[in-house]
Design a protein around this motif. Structure first.
Motif, short mmCIF file in Angstrom:
data_model
loop_
_atom_site.label_atom_id
_atom_site.label_comp_id
_atom_site.label_asym_id
_atom_site.label_seq_id
_atom_site.Cartn_x
_atom_site.Cartn_y
_atom_site.Cartn_z
N ALA A 1 0.83 -1.21 0.00
CA ALA A 1 0.00 0.00 0.00
C ALA A 1 0.87 1.26 0.00
N ALA B 1 0.84 4.09 -2.84
CA ALA B 1 0.54 5.50 -2.57
C ALA B 1 1.63 6.38 -3.18
N VAL C 1 -5.89 8.22 -2.30
CA VAL C 1 -5.50 6.81 -2.27
C VAL C 1 -6.72 5.94 -1.99
N PRO C 2 -7.06 5.03 -2.90
CA PRO C 2 -8.25 4.19 -2.68
C PRO C 2 -7.96 3.05 -1.70
N ASP C 3 -8.98 2.29 -1.37
CA ASP C 3 -8.77 1.04 -0.63
C ASP C 3 -8.19 0.02 -1.60
N PHE C 4 -7.09 -0.57 -1.21
CA PHE C 4 -6.48 -1.58 -2.08
C PHE C 4 -7.02 -2.97 -1.73
#
Lengths: 901, 161
Positions: free
Chosen positions: A663, A667, A702-705
């Motif tokens: 993550a 990012a 930043v989305p949820d991965f």
């Protein structure tokens, strides 16, 4: 705040041991370290990019109350401390200064250091230092560096390093005959690595003991670096870094300011502290990337790869920490793909900008260029982006195999990761959604990318050693590990404890891992090249196995049973069939330490073991990612709607830590593609000097991965694979591909990071993007400041004095390699030896007049045949060595002694 | 240099000091008062690492002078948990959700969330997430911070009648 867990702990999402202190503000970062009598440093820095220092007046600053000293190069140079690379080699053929001497070569270059009772006064005084400059026209961009005379005295061009071959006839023929040839130039902007904690150092010296607290990536590496750089054999050097607020390659080793502070401390005999402020960090510290690569790929009409050539340049600034042309970019360009032949040409350019430093996935330009060009090719050939990868990726069935650049592959899984990813992500459904959205004027895009990365490298480069642990079961029964690893957020105190707990059969809470002190454990380069999980984890397993064996032998002896009947579980030593005799590890340890007479005859007392684990030379991690974006065609803003990662990092120690690494890298990738850029105006003034100008990703960017783990155990002990850099490598092409896919109806998106809204609007609105104005032709080019080396021509005259010893330097892709050559001639036959700190090797060749020629085979860093051609002119020699696929390296030398006789 | 006598409460303890007019609150808390959990990441109010609670509000201590904190009640991350052996619910949620790596930005994140959730009103997840736009974390990609916020907001919603 207990951490008790039952059962096996490898593979579990355990809470980290580091977090209790960090969440409550009880960490120890370098600025938290205070010594009695400690003084504070502020630097005087150049406001211009290039010029001569005409005068330097420190008198007013020195007279300010509270100021102890103002040090300049005159004082600092008395120590003759050297700046070295990560490989402990000189960074160039000419020395890099600690503080500027008579010239400055970039804005922010340190010129003087003020030492005062507090930082406020130090900065007051720094502003009172008067420097007069004779300003010169700076060389800022790669394009300028290519045509300008050298910026450095003692260099014969602005090329800091070069490897590879510009044009290879066979390769050109293969590309010329390819049915489809794709050529694109990919640009990566300059990045400020931006750990949230800046650089900092507290140096203190007591007698012959130098104690350095420093924000770094390995105290062991810094101690070794200081030992080489200071060259003061009587000094006992200890380096400590308890908590470090992020590294990302930026804190690999000390540089000009840290070295100046350490030397200043030794000169003044007082503890000194310097904490870089964010302005200094953005203006003066080493930065990263600023690369451009022109890639040509020949394919057939079915999208099968035939041949490729990459011409790569990077702006390495004035004083780069990494003065190389980054051979890894080319090594891994096509390593995961069936590419029959490929070549490269790679140059690093000096310029009047901040020097190049490392940044997570320093060779990641290869994945950006390859994966984005593959998508362009797929679009032009009318092939699905998934399909073009399926046709070319190396699968498990293709292995073992060796890439055209000589990399042996046994267990990479990028193709398998891609298939696993596609089980979770329905491309067909997405294409339907995309088509429907376009009907509504919404532009969705899908980006897919795959790659492999080398992790856990050891044994081929000086700092990249094995990792080490000293492990003991204390008389109290708790387990202590002293390690060579180091965390700047990696959580190695936790993951290493998980490995040890599992292997030893003790509770996670009973294992304490100590790192961050060069006087504990042993040498390791720390977080560099995604290595600590692989190699540190392997060391923990091996040491724990040794220790367990000792516990078993002790227990078997005490209870007079066979070793096979002993088992250790959750800190209890069990004896099969005699549960009542079960003892805690503490009870066994008390005997092992305190009653040696009860131990097997000849056994050393105590319960201690140590192990330095040397893994296979490289362990590969593979991944495939998919990302979905929506581009707002009115504003040019990109919204990331979904991001899936499928990585294969082997056996997972702690999924939360693995996912955290992925993550964090992603990012940083999002920042690189959409937001971040530090650049210069045409006078070399930095354009991003605060976090108002240098845009870092925020939570909204930043989305949820989503994560899928493939978990193919590696050949390394424990089956681990590295995972520290992958997100930062595979993230950029995945996102660029998604944006390009979204905007495909409008045209091709330039491969030019960052993809800011203005750049995307230019694509959407179908207008050419305004190019930065070229410097006016009337502007004078910088004057050369060094005369180029004299040309030496071969001649056939006899009587050239060859025999004897020569001090030589080979400019290798890893930096200059000092060597000693010994030559003996007999007629036209040349016999000799080349010796360096890597070892010594004999050779035989020819002499014709003043021309020497020979070939020799080497095995490190990989098997190569080196072809030397040298010309002698009096007491100097010049020439080149052909390093196989790595191109040609310059050789220079001076006569050391003659052989008579 | 102007010098000023100030008296303030830090983490529940009253403290007197003489400070220069230009002394930043962040430097005063770190250097003079010894609360090194106040982390200085940018000194220009963007990164949020130095956030402390002043009279109930989250404040960037690098953008406030120490003299301005005269007669104020200041809480730093060291003073948040009930005692040395426990964690504040924000800290606990962040630990459970792996919301930190290097831990440098962490005290600021904790203090902003603690300030917003410390009063009678319980803000929803959206408000808490929006507040994080004032914090930069370079390590985690905000994944754990977001999970911790959703967990905290979920718990407070569940508690409401």
């Amino acid at each position: 705040m207990t951490l008790h867990v039952d059962g096996a702990v490898i593979g579990r999402r355990l809470p980290r041991k580091e977090d209790a202190r960090l969440l409550t503000g009880r960490g120890t970062f370098v600025d938290d370290v205070v010594f009695p009598g400690m003084l504070h440093v502020a630097f005087v820095r150049s406001p211009i990019a290039r010029g001569r220092i005409r005068s330097l007046d420190i008198s007013t600053a020195r007279d300010l109350p509270g100021v102890l000293a103002v040090l300049t190069a005159t004082e600092i140079d008395r120590f003759n401390a050297k700046l070295l690379t990560f490989f402990f080699t000189p960074p160039a053929e000419f020395p890099f200064p600690l503080l500027a001497r008579d010239r400055v070569a970039h804005v922010g270059e340190p010129i003087a250091m003020v030492v005062a009772q507090d930082r406020y006064i130090a900065e007051d005084a720094a502003s009172l230092v008067t420097v007069e400059y004779e300003e010169e026209t700076p060389v800022v961009t790669i394009a300028e560096a290519m045509r300008a005379p050298p910026i450095h005295t003692g260099a014969d061009s602005n090329v800091g390093a070069v490897i590879g071959v510009e044009q290879d006839e066979d390769l050109e023929a293969a590309m010329a005959s390819a049915p489809y040839l794709l050529t694109r130039t990919v640009r990566h902007q300059r990045i400020a690595q931006s750990p949230m904690e800046t650089r900092g150092v507290v140096a203190s010296k007591q007698g012959d003991e130098l104690l350095v607290h420093i924000s770094c990536q390995s105290p062991h590496l810094v101690a070794r670096y200081l030992s080489h750089a200071l060259d003061q054999p009587h000094l006992s050097i200890r380096v400590i870094a308890k908590d470090v607020g992020g590294g990302f390659g930026f804190k690999n080793h000390p540089w000009r300011e840290e070295m100046s502070v350490i030397v200043g401390c030794m000169l003044l005999g007082r503890p000194l502290k310097w904490i870089e402020d964010r302005w200094e960090n953005l203006v003066a510290a080493c930065q990263a990337r600023e690369q451009e690569m022109t890639v040509r790929i020949g394919l057939d009409r079915d999208g099968k790869l035939l041949a490729s050539h990459s011409d790569y340049s990077l702006n390495s600034g004035a004083f780069p920490q990494v003065p190389d042309a980054n051979v890894a970019v080319h090594m891994f360009m096509w390593a995961a793909y069936k590419m029959p032949q490929c070549g490269f040409y790679s140059r690093a350019w000096y310029s009047n900008t901040a020097g190049l430093g490392a940044y997570r996935g320093p060779w990641g330009m290869e994945s950006l260029a390859r994966e984005t060009l593959l998508d362009v090719a797929a679009r032009e050939l009318g092939i699905d982006p998934v399909e073009i990868r399926r046709r070319n990726l190396i699968t498990k069935a293709d292995q073992p195999c060796t890439t055209p650049l000589g990399i042996p592959l046994e267990d990479i899984t990028p193709a398998e990761c891609l298939e696993k990813l596609l089980e979770k992500f329905d491309v067909t459904a997405f294409r339907a959604e995309q088509a429907a959205a376009r009907q509504e004027g919404r532009y969705l895009g899908l980006g897919i990318a795959a790659y492999i990365e080398p992790t856990g490298a050891a044994g081929s480069m000086a700092p990249m050693t094995g990792e080490f642990v000293q492990l003991r079961i204390e008389p109290t029964g708790t387990v202590t590990a002293l390690m060579s690893t180091h965390s700047q957020g990696h959580g190695t105190q936790s993951t290493m404890a998980q490995v040890i707990a599992d292997q030893l059969g003790v509770a996670y809470e009973d294992v304490q891992v100590f790192e961050g002190d060069s006087s504990r454990g042993g040498f390791g380069p720390g977080a560099a090249g995604s290595r600590q999980g692989v190699i540190g984890g392997g060391a923990c397993r091996r040491a724990a196995a040794l220790l367990k064996e000792k516990v078993v032998r002790v227990a078997a002896h005490i209870f007079n049973v066979s070793a096979e009947s002993i088992a250790i579980d959750n800190g209890i030593v069990h004896i099969a069939g005699a549960e009542k005799q079960a003892r805690s590890l503490r009870q066994i340890a008390e005997i092992a330490y305190g009653e040696p007479s009860r131990l097997p005859p000849g056994m050393e007392s105590g319960l201690e073991a140590q192990y330095r684990y040397d893994p296979p030379p490289v362990t590969y991690t593979s991944a495939a990612h998919a990302c979905v974006v929506e581009v707002d065609v009115d504003t040019g803003f990109v919204k990331i709607r979904r991001w899936l990662s499928c990585e294969d990092c082997g056996t997972i120690i702690n999924p939360a830590v693995v996912e955290g690494q992925i993550a964090g890298g992603l990012a940083q990738a999002i920042g690189a593609v959409l937001l971040e850029e530090t650049g210069y105006d045409d006078r070399g003034n930095p354009l991003a000097v605060t976090y108002k100008d240098y845009l870092l990703p925020s939570i909204a960017d930043v989305p949820d991965f989503e994560y899928l783990h493939a978990c193919t155990p590696s050949q390394s002990e424990g089956g681990f694979r590295g995972v520290g850099e992958g997100g930062a490598i595979i993230g950029p092409p995945t996102l660029v591909n998604a944006i390009a896919d979204a905007l495909a109806p409008f045209g091709e998106v330039p491969l030019d990071l960052p993809l800011t809204p203005p750049k995307l609007l230019a694509v959407i609105e179908g207008r050419p993007l305004a190019k930065p104005a070229e410097k006016p032709a009337t502007q004078p080019m910088p004057e050369p400041i060094a005369s180029p080396a004299e040309e030496v021509t071969p001649h056939r005259e006899a009587g050239v004095l060859v025999d004897g010893s020569w001090k030589m330097v080979l400019a290798t892709p890893m930096g200059p390699q000092p060597m000693t050559g010994h030559f003996e001639t007999q007629g036209g036959v040349l016999k000799g030896t080349l010796a360096s700190d890597q070892g010594s090797q004999d050779f035989e060749g020819t002499v014709t007049g003043n021309l020497l020629k020979w070939e020799m085979k080497v095995t490190k860093p990989m098997p190569l045949t080196l072809k030397y051609e040298l010309l002698i002119d009096g007491d100097t020699l010049f020439g080149k060595a052909k390093l196989g696929i790595f191109g040609t390296a310059k050789v220079t030398g001076q006569r050391a002694s003659t052989t008579t006789g | 240099m102007s010098e000023h006598k100030i008296e303030l409460s830090i983490n529940g303890r009253r403290q007197r000091a003489t400070v220069e007019g230009r002394m930043l609150l962040s430097d005063f808390l770190r250097v003079d008062a010894g609360y090194t959990g106040v982390h200085v990441g940018c000194e220009h109010g963007v990164c949020g690492a130095c956030t402390v609670i002043v009279d109930g509000l989250a404040v960037r201590s690098c953008l406030m002078l120490a003299v301005q904190a005269d007669r104020c009640k200041v809480t730093t991350v060291e003073g948040l948990a009930a005692d040395e052996n426990s964690l504040h619910p924000i800290q606990q949620a962040m630990r459970d959700e792996h919301a930190l790596q290097c831990g440098f930005c962490t005290p600021g994140v904790v203090m902003t969330l603690a300030a917003l959730t410390g009063g009678a009103e319980k803000p929803d997840a959206e408000t808490l997430l929006a507040s994080m736009s004032g914090h930069v974390c370079r390590c985690t990609g905000y994944q754990g911070i977001r999970r911790a916020i959703l967990k905290l907001a979920g718990e407070s919603e569940a508690k409401q009648p």
